[in-house]
Structure formats: C-alpha cells, structure tokens
Design a protein around this motif. Structure first.
Motif, PDB file in Angstrom:
ATOM      1  N   ALA A 197      -2.269   5.833 -14.151  1.00  0.00           N
ATOM      2  CA  ALA A 197      -2.035   4.719 -13.950  1.00  0.00           C
ATOM      3  C   ALA A 197      -1.362   4.339 -12.359  1.00  0.00           C
ATOM      4  CB  ALA A 197      -1.023   3.622 -14.798  1.00  0.00           C
ATOM      5  N   HIS A 198      -0.234   5.362 -12.104  1.00  0.00           N
ATOM      6  CA  HIS A 198       0.459   5.507 -10.829  1.00  0.00           C
ATOM      7  C   HIS A 198      -0.417   5.933  -9.932  1.00  0.00           C
ATOM      8  CE1 HIS A 198       3.833   5.529  -8.218  1.00  0.00           C
ATOM      9  NE2 HIS A 198       3.617   6.637  -7.802  1.00  0.00           N
ATOM     10  N   ARG A 199      -1.280   6.994 -10.135  1.00  0.00           N
ATOM     11  CA  ARG A 199      -2.247   7.609  -9.232  1.00  0.00           C
ATOM     12  C   ARG A 199      -3.069   6.773  -8.722  1.00  0.00           C
ATOM     13  NH1 ARG A 199      -4.023  12.535  -7.286  1.00  0.00           N
ATOM     14  NH2 ARG A 199      -2.384  13.831  -8.383  1.00  0.00           N
ATOM     15  N   ALA A 200      -3.738   5.696  -9.367  1.00  0.00           N
ATOM     16  CA  ALA A 200      -4.593   4.755  -9.230  1.00  0.00           C
ATOM     17  C   ALA A 200      -3.998   3.760  -8.188  1.00  0.00           C
ATOM     18  CB  ALA A 200      -5.097   4.119 -10.495  1.00  0.00           C
ATOM     19  N   GLU A 201      -2.633   3.651  -8.373  1.00  0.00           N
ATOM     20  CA  GLU A 201      -2.096   2.379  -7.129  1.00  0.00           C
ATOM     21  C   GLU A 201      -1.976   3.169  -5.898  1.00  0.00           C
ATOM     22  OE1 GLU A 201       1.590   1.261  -8.975  1.00  0.00           O
ATOM     23  OE2 GLU A 201       0.687   0.452 -10.698  1.00  0.00           O
ATOM     24  N   VAL A 202      -1.729   4.300  -6.003  1.00  0.00           N
ATOM     25  CA  VAL A 202      -1.422   5.201  -4.722  1.00  0.00           C
ATOM     26  C   VAL A 202      -2.791   5.329  -4.162  1.00  0.00           C
ATOM     27  CG1 VAL A 202      -0.458   7.366  -3.757  1.00  0.00           C
ATOM     28  CG2 VAL A 202       0.765   6.208  -5.368  1.00  0.00           C
ATOM     29  N   ASN A 203      -3.697   5.697  -4.923  1.00  0.00           N
ATOM     30  CA  ASN A 203      -5.153   5.955  -4.191  1.00  0.00           C
ATOM     31  C   ASN A 203      -5.519   4.887  -3.660  1.00  0.00           C
ATOM     32  OD1 ASN A 203      -6.984   7.931  -4.150  1.00  0.00           O
ATOM     33  ND2 ASN A 203      -8.470   6.782  -5.575  1.00  0.00           N
ATOM     34  N   SER A 204      -5.257   3.673  -3.896  1.00  0.00           N
ATOM     35  CA  SER A 204      -5.803   2.638  -3.347  1.00  0.00           C
ATOM     36  C   SER A 204      -5.344   2.510  -1.945  1.00  0.00           C
ATOM     37  CB  SER A 204      -5.429   1.326  -4.205  1.00  0.00           C
ATOM     38  OG  SER A 204      -4.021   1.013  -4.177  1.00  0.00           O
ATOM     39  N   LEU A 205      -4.062   2.723  -1.825  1.00  0.00           N
ATOM     40  CA  LEU A 205      -3.575   2.927  -0.616  1.00  0.00           C
ATOM     41  C   LEU A 205      -4.229   4.142   0.668  1.00  0.00           C
ATOM     42  CD1 LEU A 205       0.197   2.437  -1.131  1.00  0.00           C
ATOM     43  CD2 LEU A 205      -1.339   0.646  -0.387  1.00  0.00           C
ATOM     44  N   LEU A 206      -4.363   5.235  -0.120  1.00  0.00           N
ATOM     45  CA  LEU A 206      -4.841   6.186   0.526  1.00  0.00           C
ATOM     46  C   LEU A 206      -6.287   5.938   1.061  1.00  0.00           C
ATOM     47  CD1 LEU A 206      -3.620   9.261  -1.761  1.00  0.00           C
ATOM     48  CD2 LEU A 206      -2.469   8.304   0.469  1.00  0.00           C
ATOM     49  N   ILE A 207      -6.948   5.351   0.096  1.00  0.00           N
ATOM     50  CA  ILE A 207      -8.357   5.100   0.569  1.00  0.00           C
ATOM     51  C   ILE A 207      -8.254   4.038   1.717  1.00  0.00           C
ATOM     52  CG2 ILE A 207     -10.465   3.681  -0.392  1.00  0.00           C
ATOM     53  CD1 ILE A 207     -10.004   4.835  -3.219  1.00  0.00           C
ATOM     54  N   HIS A 208      -7.607   3.126   1.468  1.00  0.00           N
ATOM     55  CA  HIS A 208      -7.468   2.089   2.765  1.00  0.00           C
ATOM     56  C   HIS A 208      -7.186   2.809   4.019  1.00  0.00           C
ATOM     57  CE1 HIS A 208      -6.682  -1.915   4.757  1.00  0.00           C
ATOM     58  NE2 HIS A 208      -5.843  -1.248   5.449  1.00  0.00           N
ATOM     59  N   ALA A 209      -6.185   3.776   3.974  1.00  0.00           N
ATOM     60  CA  ALA A 209      -5.708   4.347   5.170  1.00  0.00           C
ATOM     61  C   ALA A 209      -6.910   5.193   5.591  1.00  0.00           C
ATOM     62  CB  ALA A 209      -4.453   5.161   4.790  1.00  0.00           C
ATOM     63  N   SER A 210      -7.625   5.833   4.696  1.00  0.00           N
ATOM     64  CA  SER A 210      -8.531   6.811   5.214  1.00  0.00           C
ATOM     65  C   SER A 210     -10.025   6.012   5.943  1.00  0.00           C
ATOM     66  CB  SER A 210      -9.231   7.523   3.877  1.00  0.00           C
ATOM     67  OG  SER A 210     -10.571   8.197   4.265  1.00  0.00           O
ATOM     68  N   GLU A 211     -10.195   4.611   5.412  1.00  0.00           N
ATOM     69  CA  GLU A 211     -11.312   3.847   5.937  1.00  0.00           C
ATOM     70  C   GLU A 211     -10.907   3.337   7.211  1.00  0.00           C
ATOM     71  OE1 GLU A 211     -11.499   0.945   2.660  1.00  0.00           O
ATOM     72  OE2 GLU A 211     -13.130   2.117   1.638  1.00  0.00           O
ATOM     73  N   GLN A 212      -9.521   2.917   7.385  1.00  0.00           N
ATOM     74  CA  GLN A 212      -9.025   2.584   8.698  1.00  0.00           C
ATOM     75  C   GLN A 212      -9.315   3.736   9.870  1.00  0.00           C
ATOM     76  OE1 GLN A 212      -9.455  -0.607   7.989  1.00  0.00           O
ATOM     77  NE2 GLN A 212      -7.584  -1.129   9.143  1.00  0.00           N
ATOM     78  N   ALA A 213      -9.024   4.868   9.224  1.00  0.00           N
ATOM     79  CA  ALA A 213      -8.963   5.924  10.338  1.00  0.00           C
ATOM     80  C   ALA A 213     -10.509   6.316  10.695  1.00  0.00           C
ATOM     81  CB  ALA A 213      -8.282   7.150   9.544  1.00  0.00           C
ATOM     82  N   ARG A 214     -11.251   6.348   9.711  1.00  0.00           N
ATOM     83  CA  ARG A 214     -12.736   6.419   9.782  1.00  0.00           C
ATOM     84  C   ARG A 214     -13.409   5.293  10.723  1.00  0.00           C
ATOM     85  NH1 ARG A 214     -12.961   7.793   4.579  1.00  0.00           N
ATOM     86  NH2 ARG A 214     -14.029   5.792   3.970  1.00  0.00           N
TER      87      ARG A 214
END
Length: 223
Positions: free
Chosen positions: A164-181
């Motif tokens: 559950a904690h990884r899922a919460e963190v993953n949403s932030l990582l995906i957002h940052a990745s999408e912004q960078a791309r």
C-alpha cells in the motif's frame, strides 16, 4: 517551495544514508535473501541461509573475484543503505550470530527496509526534476513519512503494509516521470527519428535500435 539550490543540498545530504555501507552491515544481503543458480549466481541458496562465501567477520571471502567465480549478481545488487540501517539502527548493533534469537526477525525486516530505502532514493531523485516542481512539497512529505517508517521497531516494520505504501509513493514517481518526459518531448518534437515508445510492456527484444532515439519515451515494463 524550496529553491533548486536548497533541494540539491537536501538531496545530497539524504544520499549519504542511502548508499550501502557494508562495513556497518552484518552481511544481511548474503543471508536474508535467496538466489537461484543462474548466469548471476553459481549455486542455489534459500532465504535465511548464509552464503558459503560469507566469513565470520561478515565479509565476503571472494569479493575481489565475484564475477570470475560466478557471482555477478552480487556485483550489481544495491540495498540503498538498508543493510546498515537494519544492523545499526533497527537492531542496535546486535548481529544475528551473537544473537541467534533475533536472526529470523532480522531476515524478515531487511527486505522490507530495502524497499523503503529504494523508495527514499527515487523520491530523493524526484526533487532534482524541475519539471515536477508542482509536487515537490508532496514528495518531501512522502520522504518524511517513509523515513519515519524506517525508524519503527522490528515488529511494526514486519507488519507494515509495504504494498500500500509503495502504491502511494509510486503515484508521485509516475507523475514526476511523466512531467520530465513531457518536457523532453517538447524539446525533441521535431526529431523524426524519435522512437515511438509510449506504452507499457513493449517488446524490443531482437529489434534494431541503432538509430532509435528514446528521449522522452516511456519504457516502464518494457523488454
């Protein structure tokens, strides 16, 4: 919102605790984790059983020749500093040899701590992505919350819902990745040679990629 210079200072300070310090660890990656005979490991080993190369002082007996003797997997493993955290903080410097009653608990805590420290590493990286500045405050909050989890006692770490904690963190990582791309794609939007790789689980095995340009591409889950 902190400036980029302030972020760099914070990031560099955190990195000090997110790098493996094997001298301060009780060889946990050599004991707690399993591995199977393959191109990366010369033999099978079950979780909780010390590798036969582990010496009494918790050093590797073949460290200088790991690749030559069939343990290439060890040369690329990174615990992100979880080993010394479990050894010196969670268990207060008590090792599993002198305190066998703590062994199994230590072996179970280590893989969870490794995941937490890996998340800390990537969240830390996100603070260096200027394109994701809109969520830097959220990232800092996630960093603080994740760090607090690493400081819990062994029983609480064992009972932590890491998925559950990884899922919460993953949403932030995906957002940052999408912004960078997105920024990268805008910069190279006129590049006709750019490889169109935007989906997940793409299969590039056997593909001719000599002239491919993957700048801004999403290779998440790709082969």
């Amino acid at each position: 919102m902190a400036s980029k210079i302030e972020n760099i200072g914070l990031v560099n300070e955190r990195y000090k605790n997110l790098k493996a310090d094997c001298e301060s660890c009780f060889g946990l990656c050599c004991v707690a984790l399993p591995f199977a005979a393959s191109a990366d490991f010369a033999n099978d080993k079950i979780a909780g059983k010390p590798c036969h190369n582990l010496q009494s002082d918790f050093r590797c007996g073949v460290h200088k020749n790991l690749r030559e003797v069939g343990f290439k997997g060890c040369t690329v493993f990174d615990c992100f500093g979880a080993g010394q955290k479990v050894s010196q903080v969670t268990f207060n410097g008590k090792d599993w040899r002198q305190n066998p009653e703590l062994a199994n608990e230590m072996y179970e805590v280590f893989p969870i701590m490794k995941q937490l420290h890996e998340m800390l590493w990537y969240l830390n990286e996100c603070l260096m992505i200027s394109a994701a500045s809109d969520i830097h405050d959220e990232i800092k909050t996630a960093l603080e919350e994740t760090e607090k989890l690493t400081l819990m006692d062994p029983k609480k770490i064992q009972n932590l819902d890491i998925i559950a904690h990884r899922a919460e963190v993953n949403s932030l990582l995906i957002h940052a990745s999408e912004q960078a791309r997105t920024v990268a794609l805008k910069k190279f939007k006129n590049n006709k040679k750019r490889q169109k790789a935007t989906g997940r689980a793409l299969d590039f095995i056997g593909a001719k990629l000599k002239d491919a340009n993957f700048i801004g591409a999403n290779l998440r889950g790709a082969y």
